[in-house]
Design a protein around this motif. Structure first.
Motif, PDB file in Angstrom:
ATOM      1  N   ALA A 307      27.442  12.824  29.113  1.00  0.00           N
ATOM      2  CA  ALA A 307      26.517  13.634  28.302  1.00  0.00           C
ATOM      3  C   ALA A 307      25.612  14.519  29.166  1.00  0.00           C
ATOM      4  O   ALA A 307      25.171  15.565  28.730  1.00  0.00           O
ATOM      5  N   HIS A 308      25.308  14.071  30.375  1.00  0.00           N
ATOM      6  CA  HIS A 308      24.499  14.849  31.295  1.00  0.00           C
ATOM      7  C   HIS A 308      23.127  15.152  30.705  1.00  0.00           C
ATOM      8  O   HIS A 308      22.614  16.265  30.784  1.00  0.00           O
ATOM      9  N   SER A 309      22.511  14.128  30.110  1.00  0.00           N
ATOM     10  CA  SER A 309      21.248  14.329  29.408  1.00  0.00           C
ATOM     11  C   SER A 309      20.117  13.583  30.132  1.00  0.00           C
ATOM     12  O   SER A 309      20.139  12.366  30.219  1.00  0.00           O
ATOM     13  N   PRO A 310      19.121  14.334  30.650  1.00  0.00           N
ATOM     14  CA  PRO A 310      18.043  13.667  31.390  1.00  0.00           C
ATOM     15  C   PRO A 310      17.282  12.688  30.502  1.00  0.00           C
ATOM     16  O   PRO A 310      17.082  12.945  29.315  1.00  0.00           O
ATOM     17  N   TYR A 311      16.841  11.590  31.099  1.00  0.00           N
ATOM     18  CA  TYR A 311      16.074  10.587  30.363  1.00  0.00           C
ATOM     19  C   TYR A 311      14.598  10.958  30.423  1.00  0.00           C
ATOM     20  O   TYR A 311      14.014  11.017  31.501  1.00  0.00           O
ATOM     21  N   GLU A 312      13.998  11.231  29.259  1.00  0.00           N
ATOM     22  CA  GLU A 312      12.615  11.708  29.240  1.00  0.00           C
ATOM     23  C   GLU A 312      11.744  10.965  28.246  1.00  0.00           C
ATOM     24  O   GLU A 312      10.680  11.439  27.859  1.00  0.00           O
ATOM     25  N   LYS A 313      12.197   9.793  27.787  1.00  0.00           N
ATOM     26  CA  LYS A 313      11.402   9.045  26.809  1.00  0.00           C
ATOM     27  C   LYS A 313      10.061   8.638  27.423  1.00  0.00           C
ATOM     28  O   LYS A 313       9.960   8.375  28.622  1.00  0.00           O
ATOM     29  N   ILE A 314       9.072   8.566  26.572  1.00  0.00           N
ATOM     30  CA  ILE A 314       7.730   8.227  27.042  1.00  0.00           C
ATOM     31  C   ILE A 314       7.571   6.704  27.062  1.00  0.00           C
ATOM     32  O   ILE A 314       7.914   6.039  26.089  1.00  0.00           O
ATOM     33  N   PRO A 315       7.074   6.172  28.183  1.00  0.00           N
ATOM     34  CA  PRO A 315       6.923   4.713  28.263  1.00  0.00           C
ATOM     35  C   PRO A 315       6.034   4.184  27.137  1.00  0.00           C
ATOM     36  O   PRO A 315       5.015   4.800  26.803  1.00  0.00           O
ATOM     37  N   TRP A 316       6.430   3.085  26.563  1.00  0.00           N
ATOM     38  CA  TRP A 316       5.659   2.456  25.476  1.00  0.00           C
ATOM     39  C   TRP A 316       5.845   0.961  25.558  1.00  0.00           C
ATOM     40  O   TRP A 316       6.945   0.492  25.802  1.00  0.00           O
ATOM     41  N   PRO A 369      -0.977  -2.289  11.765  1.00  0.00           N
ATOM     42  CA  PRO A 369      -0.722  -1.027  11.054  1.00  0.00           C
ATOM     43  C   PRO A 369      -1.597   0.118  11.581  1.00  0.00           C
ATOM     44  O   PRO A 369      -1.113   1.241  11.755  1.00  0.00           O
ATOM     45  N   ALA A 370      -2.863  -0.169  11.852  1.00  0.00           N
ATOM     46  CA  ALA A 370      -3.771   0.880  12.313  1.00  0.00           C
ATOM     47  C   ALA A 370      -3.384   1.368  13.706  1.00  0.00           C
ATOM     48  O   ALA A 370      -3.251   2.572  13.943  1.00  0.00           O
ATOM     49  N   ILE A 371      -3.194   0.431  14.614  1.00  0.00           N
ATOM     50  CA  ILE A 371      -2.909   0.798  15.999  1.00  0.00           C
ATOM     51  C   ILE A 371      -1.547   1.476  16.119  1.00  0.00           C
ATOM     52  O   ILE A 371      -1.397   2.509  16.788  1.00  0.00           O
ATOM     53  N   ALA A 372      -0.549   0.903  15.458  1.00  0.00           N
ATOM     54  CA  ALA A 372       0.816   1.422  15.597  1.00  0.00           C
ATOM     55  C   ALA A 372       0.900   2.877  15.166  1.00  0.00           C
ATOM     56  O   ALA A 372       1.528   3.710  15.815  1.00  0.00           O
ATOM     57  N   ARG A 373       0.238   3.181  14.066  1.00  0.00           N
ATOM     58  CA  ARG A 373       0.294   4.533  13.527  1.00  0.00           C
ATOM     59  C   ARG A 373      -0.341   5.541  14.497  1.00  0.00           C
ATOM     60  O   ARG A 373       0.239   6.580  14.813  1.00  0.00           O
ATOM     61  N   GLU A 374      -1.507   5.223  14.994  1.00  0.00           N
ATOM     62  CA  GLU A 374      -2.216   6.144  15.886  1.00  0.00           C
ATOM     63  C   GLU A 374      -1.442   6.326  17.200  1.00  0.00           C
ATOM     64  O   GLU A 374      -1.336   7.429  17.729  1.00  0.00           O
ATOM     65  N   ILE A 375      -0.916   5.225  17.707  1.00  0.00           N
ATOM     66  CA  ILE A 375      -0.186   5.300  18.977  1.00  0.00           C
ATOM     67  C   ILE A 375       1.111   6.106  18.806  1.00  0.00           C
ATOM     68  O   ILE A 375       1.505   6.869  19.684  1.00  0.00           O
ATOM     69  N   ARG A 376       1.734   5.953  17.652  1.00  0.00           N
ATOM     70  CA  ARG A 376       2.991   6.686  17.419  1.00  0.00           C
ATOM     71  C   ARG A 376       2.720   8.196  17.383  1.00  0.00           C
ATOM     72  O   ARG A 376       3.492   8.986  17.942  1.00  0.00           O
TER      73      ARG A 376
ATOM     74  N   GLY B  57       2.555   0.551   7.581  1.00  0.00           N
ATOM     75  CA  GLY B  57       1.903   1.024   8.808  1.00  0.00           C
ATOM     76  C   GLY B  57       2.766   1.993   9.595  1.00  0.00           C
ATOM     77  O   GLY B  57       2.325   2.541  10.608  1.00  0.00           O
ATOM     78  N   GLY B  58       3.989   2.217   9.145  1.00  0.00           N
ATOM     79  CA  GLY B  58       4.903   3.093   9.884  1.00  0.00           C
ATOM     80  C   GLY B  58       4.725   4.542   9.482  1.00  0.00           C
ATOM     81  O   GLY B  58       4.097   4.846   8.475  1.00  0.00           O
TER      82      GLY B  58
END
Lengths: 405, 106
Positions: A307-316, A369-376, B57-58
């Motif tokens: 695929a030759h696709s660079p890996y650029e996902k953000i660490p989480w 729910p609160a944290i996950a949403r903001e972080i996403r 929460g998603g």
């Protein structure tokens, strides 16, 4: 296609190879004698659930059969012959590969101190470790946890919720110094203290003596604790020996390029065992995280197929502590500016902006729910290279989603 | 068990913005109500089929709702599981809007 290591990176890679249309052989080799399984529950649900749980499998044997993945369990690769494109197993067998993926993971760092014969001391990395610990953290048991990092604190939370008496020993001046900013670490510390965990910071173990079936933990501070079980969570060491023996480049893990290939173009890597250059942060990083391992496994599989696709996902990554969750996305440095967003009873978030205003990282502790949403949403902003308005970012009344446009 | 279906009022229409989700508990059951970018309302079982994490929460992106913990995704119109680690579909429910209230058929 051959994959060495059957954790989440290897297991996802095997499934991805088939999903992406590879019709030839796929061989997945795992050292443990069980189906690939999830490690995150080992320090959490596996220790606290009322009924002793089995491993949470990543893939069933029916699914492996359906996808025609040959899974060799309880087998260990001891050498790679790069010229011949073969691997050698511990039992002497040789298997040929066209492309090879190394997902050998990391192992728990052992303590280097003197440990008396018969002392009950254990690290946590496998399902068997989790079962051993689970059976020891009964109500009233005295548990000493060495290391105030994620594994140590998750195990401490699990043990105290099972009724054990828990002391955490941390060498540094505060908890979670490596990955979590001080204000959030303080919240986590307070949560542990309220739950009855004793914390001893700025000290470490000198030695552990075995005394009548129990372990006497002697600290550098001069104090001592008698424990039924000592659990050590002082970090992990990438499993690079196989790669090193094969002459592959090593740099804080098996050194990969942005396509997740090693210094041999026919050998790739993914997960905890590898380091790779990240475009967003202009540095080589190695991650020990469930989601990254999964994403890298899938990305490496694509690139093995060209695929030759660079890996650029953000660490989480995330960590559960009692009924609260910690999430961290991106990487921040000393010079980045923190912006605090206080969600009141729902938690606290800290965003990091680089000098040019771009958001580079965010972390939060509080209700899921609160944290996950903001972080996403923070993750999306980081990925798009946005420079959000600081006033809006720090004002919890402003919907974070509105900062994306 | 007798199967009786009834329309249950879940929330006012303006309780959910477009591309947002809301948790709704009814008895011992829990649901997620989603408003699409077009403004239509949809309802599914609330807990992700992977681990017991509530989907409210998603984030909602187009016609997809994403689990806030492990990032499995579902098409909230049908309950269909779309991305790993989720592989089990969730049950979806009929929804109607009357008198500015969202009702779901349970």
């Amino acid at each position: 296609m051959m994959i060495v290591g059957a954790g989440i990176a290897g297991s996802v890679a095997a499934e991805s190879l088939r999903a992406e249309g590879w019709r030839g052989r796929i061989v997945l080799i795992g050292r443990e004698t069980r189906l690939p399984y999830e490690r995150p529950p080992l320090s959490k649900a596996h220790l606290t659930e009322e009924v002793e749980p089995g491993p949470k499998t990543l893939v069933t044997s029916e699914r492996l059969e359906e996808l025609d993945i040959e899974y060799l369990q309880g087998r260990e690769v001891v050498a790679i012959d790069r010229a011949a494109h073969t691997v050698k197993l511990a039992d002497g067998a040789r298997l040929a590969y066209e492309r090879l993926l190394l997902t050998t993971g990391a192992r728990a760092r052992p303590v280097s101190n003197l440990i008396g014969q018969g002392a009950r001391i254990r690290t946590l990395r496998t399902y068997d470790d989790a079962l051993f610990i689970r059976r020891a953290i009964n109500p009233g048991a005295e548990v000493v946890v060495v290391g105030g990092g994620f594994i140590g604190l998750e195990v401490a939370a699990s043990a105290v919720s099972r009724g054990a008496s828990v002391t955490v020993i941390e060498a540094g001046p505060r908890l979670l110094a490596r990955a979590v900013p001080a204000p959030l670490a303080e919240l986590i510390k307070a949560k542990h203290e309220r739950s009855g965990v004793r914390l001893e910071l700025g000290t470490t173990i000198e030695r552990v003596d075995a005394i009548e079936g129990r372990s006497k933990v002697i600290l550098t501070s001069g104090r001592a604790h008698l424990a039924d079980l000592v659990i050590v969570g002082i970090g992990a060491v990438p499993n690079v020996e196989l790669a090193r023996l094969a002459g592959l480049a090593i740099d804080n893990g098996i050194a990969l390029d942005e396509l997740l290939a090693t210094s041999d173009p026919d050998i790739f890597g993914a997960g905890d065992c590898c380091s790779f250059p990240h475009r967003l942060y202009n540095e080589r990083i190695r991650l020990e995280a469930w989601r990254s391992a999964q994403q890298q496994g899938a990305a490496a599989a694509s690139n093995m197929l060209g695929a030759h696709s660079p890996y650029e996902k953000i660490p989480w990554f995330w960590s559960d502590q009692y009924d609260q969750t910690l999430q961290v996305v991106g990487l921040h440095r000393e010079q980045d500016d923190p912006v605090i967003r206080d969600l009141g009873p729902n938690g606290l978030l800290i965003f990091y902006l680089a000098k040019d205003g771009r958001i580079v990282a965010a972390c939060g502790f509080g209700s899921l729910p609160a944290i996950a949403r903001e972080i996403r949403f923070a993750e999306m902003m980081i990925g798009r290279g946005l420079s959000p308005n600081v006033e809006a970012l720090s004002n919890p009344a402003v919907n974070i989603k509105s900062l994306l446009s | 068990m007798t199967i009786t279906e009834e329309w249950v009022a879940a929330c006012p229409v303006d309780a959910i913005e477009r591309e947002e989700a809301l948790r709704f508990d009814y008895g011992a059951r829990t649901f997620v109500i989603v408003r699409s970018p077009e403004g239509t309302f949809h309802a599914m079982d609330g807990n992700c089929s992977h681990e017991k994490v509530h989907l409210a929460g998603g984030i909602v992106d187009g016609h997809i709702i994403e689990c806030p913990k492990h990032f499995g995704t579902f098409d909230y119109r049908t309950g269909e599981a779309c991305a790993l680690p989720v592989c089990i579909d969730l049950r979806s429910y009929d929804v109607k809007v009357e008198n500015n209230l969202v009702f779901i058929k349970l």
